[in-house]
Scaffold this motif. Structure first.
Motif, PDB file in Angstrom:
ATOM      1  N   MET A   1       4.924  32.293  -8.932  1.00  0.00           N
ATOM      2  CA  MET A   1       4.563  31.516  -7.746  1.00  0.00           C
ATOM      3  C   MET A   1       4.494  32.432  -6.533  1.00  0.00           C
ATOM      4  O   MET A   1       5.319  33.334  -6.377  1.00  0.00           O
ATOM      5  N   ASP A 112       0.302  29.800  -3.786  1.00  0.00           N
ATOM      6  CA  ASP A 112       0.484  28.431  -4.263  1.00  0.00           C
ATOM      7  C   ASP A 112       1.003  27.529  -3.146  1.00  0.00           C
ATOM      8  O   ASP A 112       0.851  26.309  -3.216  1.00  0.00           O
ATOM      9  N   TRP A 138      -6.265  21.222   1.074  1.00  0.00           N
ATOM     10  CA  TRP A 138      -4.944  21.063   0.474  1.00  0.00           C
ATOM     11  C   TRP A 138      -4.191  19.941   1.176  1.00  0.00           C
ATOM     12  O   TRP A 138      -4.459  19.635   2.344  1.00  0.00           O
ATOM     13  N   ALA A 151       8.366  22.822 -10.310  1.00  0.00           N
ATOM     14  CA  ALA A 151       7.126  22.901 -11.102  1.00  0.00           C
ATOM     15  C   ALA A 151       5.929  22.978 -10.166  1.00  0.00           C
ATOM     16  O   ALA A 151       5.818  23.930  -9.391  1.00  0.00           O
ATOM     17  N   ASP A 152       5.056  21.971 -10.199  1.00  0.00           N
ATOM     18  CA  ASP A 152       3.850  22.010  -9.366  1.00  0.00           C
ATOM     19  C   ASP A 152       3.935  21.059  -8.182  1.00  0.00           C
ATOM     20  O   ASP A 152       2.917  20.637  -7.638  1.00  0.00           O
ATOM     21  N   THR A 153       5.150  20.736  -7.750  1.00  0.00           N
ATOM     22  CA  THR A 153       5.343  19.766  -6.674  1.00  0.00           C
ATOM     23  C   THR A 153       6.243  20.337  -5.587  1.00  0.00           C
ATOM     24  O   THR A 153       7.268  20.964  -5.884  1.00  0.00           O
ATOM     25  N   LYS A 170       1.360  17.742  -4.425  1.00  0.00           N
ATOM     26  CA  LYS A 170       1.073  18.682  -5.498  1.00  0.00           C
ATOM     27  C   LYS A 170       0.631  20.021  -4.901  1.00  0.00           C
ATOM     28  O   LYS A 170      -0.053  20.078  -3.882  1.00  0.00           O
ATOM     29  N   LEU A 171       1.031  21.088  -5.545  1.00  0.00           N
ATOM     30  CA  LEU A 171       0.606  22.419  -5.120  1.00  0.00           C
ATOM     31  C   LEU A 171      -0.831  22.673  -5.571  1.00  0.00           C
ATOM     32  O   LEU A 171      -1.264  22.136  -6.595  1.00  0.00           O
ATOM     33  N   PRO A 172      -1.603  23.467  -4.821  1.00  0.00           N
ATOM     34  CA  PRO A 172      -1.209  24.174  -3.592  1.00  0.00           C
ATOM     35  C   PRO A 172      -1.142  23.227  -2.397  1.00  0.00           C
ATOM     36  O   PRO A 172      -1.846  22.217  -2.352  1.00  0.00           O
TER      37      PRO A 172
END
Length: 260
Positions: A1, A112, A138, A151-153, A170-172
Motif C-alpha cells: 500500500m 492508494d 475518488w 484491506a481496501d477500505t 473504498k480505496l483509492p
C-alpha cells in the motif's frame, strides 16, 4: 500500500506576514515551516504505516525552493520519501489550479490513499482535498478525527459538536484530518539523521503534463487588488471606581454592547 501525504510550507504565524506587490503572499518576509495542520496528516499516515508491514509513505509538496523544508520536516518525522513539485509558473496559483497540479502529481505517484490536513494555516481554504478528489474521481472523506485502513477500505471518525460520525470509503480515496486527530510527533535525533539519506524526487509542470498557461497568477479566478495593514490596537477604556460608580459603568458598557 502506498500513501501520499500532502504537506505545505507556510509563513510562520508568529512572524511578520503580508502581501507582495503582485497581491500574493509575501513568503520571503518571514521564516516558513510545515503547516501545523499538515503535521497531523503526516502523523496519521505514519500511524497507518506502523500498523502494517507493507505501507510506503511519501510526502508531496508544491512550492518554490523554500518548500523543501516541508518535505524535510516530514522525512524527519518518519516519512520514507518525498516529491517536490517546483516550477516558477506555479506562482500565484489559486485553489483550482493547485488542485489540478496536485491531481496530476497524485496520478503520477499512483498511491492508494492521499491524506491531507483539513486546511493550510496560511490560506485556510479547506477546499483543496475535495477539489483533488473530484479531479481524481475518488471518494473524499474529510475532517477526520481518526483514520484507520483495513484491506481496501478507509474509515474515519468525524467529531461534531453534538455527535460523531463514522464514514467509510473504498480505496483509492482522499482523506483530510483535523487537529483533533492527535498530537503530531517530534522528530528524534535518529529521524533527523536518517532524513538526510531519504530520496526526494523533483518534478516540474512538464513532468506532470500540466500546461503552464493554465496555472499561476495570470490564470487565477481571483486576485487581491489592494491590501492595507491591520490598524494598531487602541488603548482600552479605564474606569475609575469612585463611590461605587465603577460597577454602574461596567454594567452600562456591557448593556451598550448587548453582552447582557
Amino acid at each position: 500500500m502506498k500513501i501520499v501525504v500532502l504537506v505545505k510550507h507556510v509563513p510562520d504565524a508568529t512572524g511578520e506576514r503580508g502581501f507582495a506587490a503582485d497581491g500574493t503572499v509575501d513568503r520571503a518576509a518571514s521564516d516558513g515551516l510545515l503547516s501545523e495542520l499538515d503535521e497531523y496528516a503526516v502523523e496519521q499516515a505514519l500511524q497507518i504505516a506502523e500498523a502494517s508491514d507493507d505501507v510506503e509513505v511519501v510526502a508531496l509538496t508544491l512550492g518554490g525552493d523554500e518548500a523543501a523544508d516541508a518535505i524535510k520536516r516530514a522525512l524527519q518525522m518518519g516519512v520514507g520519501a518525498g516529491i517536490h513539485i517546483n516550477d516558477e509558473a506555479v506562482h500565484g496559483s489559486d485553489a483550482l489550479a493547485t488542485s489540478a497540479i496536485l491531481a496530476a502529481a497524485v496520478t503520477k505517484a499512483a498511491p492508494d490513499l492521499v491524506i491531507c490536513g483539513m486546511a493550510s494555516t496560511d490560506g485556510s481554504m479547506g477546499v483543496v482535498p475535495a477539489m483533488l478528489a473530484e479531479r481524481l474521481g475518488w471518494p473524499a472523506v474529510t475532517f477526520g478525527s481518526s483514520v484507520t485502513v483495513s484491506a481496501d477500505t478507509v474509515t474515519i471518525r468525524r467529531d461534531g459538536d453534538t455527535a460523531s460520525q463514522t464514514i467509510e470509503a473504498k480505496l483509492p480515496a482522499v482523506v483530510s484530518v483535523t487537529d483533533q486527530s492527535g498530537e503530531a510527533r517530534y522528530p528524534s535525533m535518529k529521524g533527523i539523521l536518517a532524513a538526510k539519506k531519504k530520496p526526494v524526487e523533483h518534478w516540474t509542470l512538464a513532468d506532470l503534463g500540466v500546461d503552464a498557461g493554465s496555472v499561476g497568477l495570470a490564470a487565477a479566478w481571483t486576485r487581491v487588488l489592494e491590501t492595507s495593514p491591520r490598524p494598531p490596537k487602541e488603548a482600552g477604556r479605564v474606569v475609575t471606581d469612585e463611590g461605587g460608580s465603577g460597577a454602574k459603568a461596567l454594567v452600562d458598557f456591557l448593556s451598550a454592547g448587548k453582552y447582557i
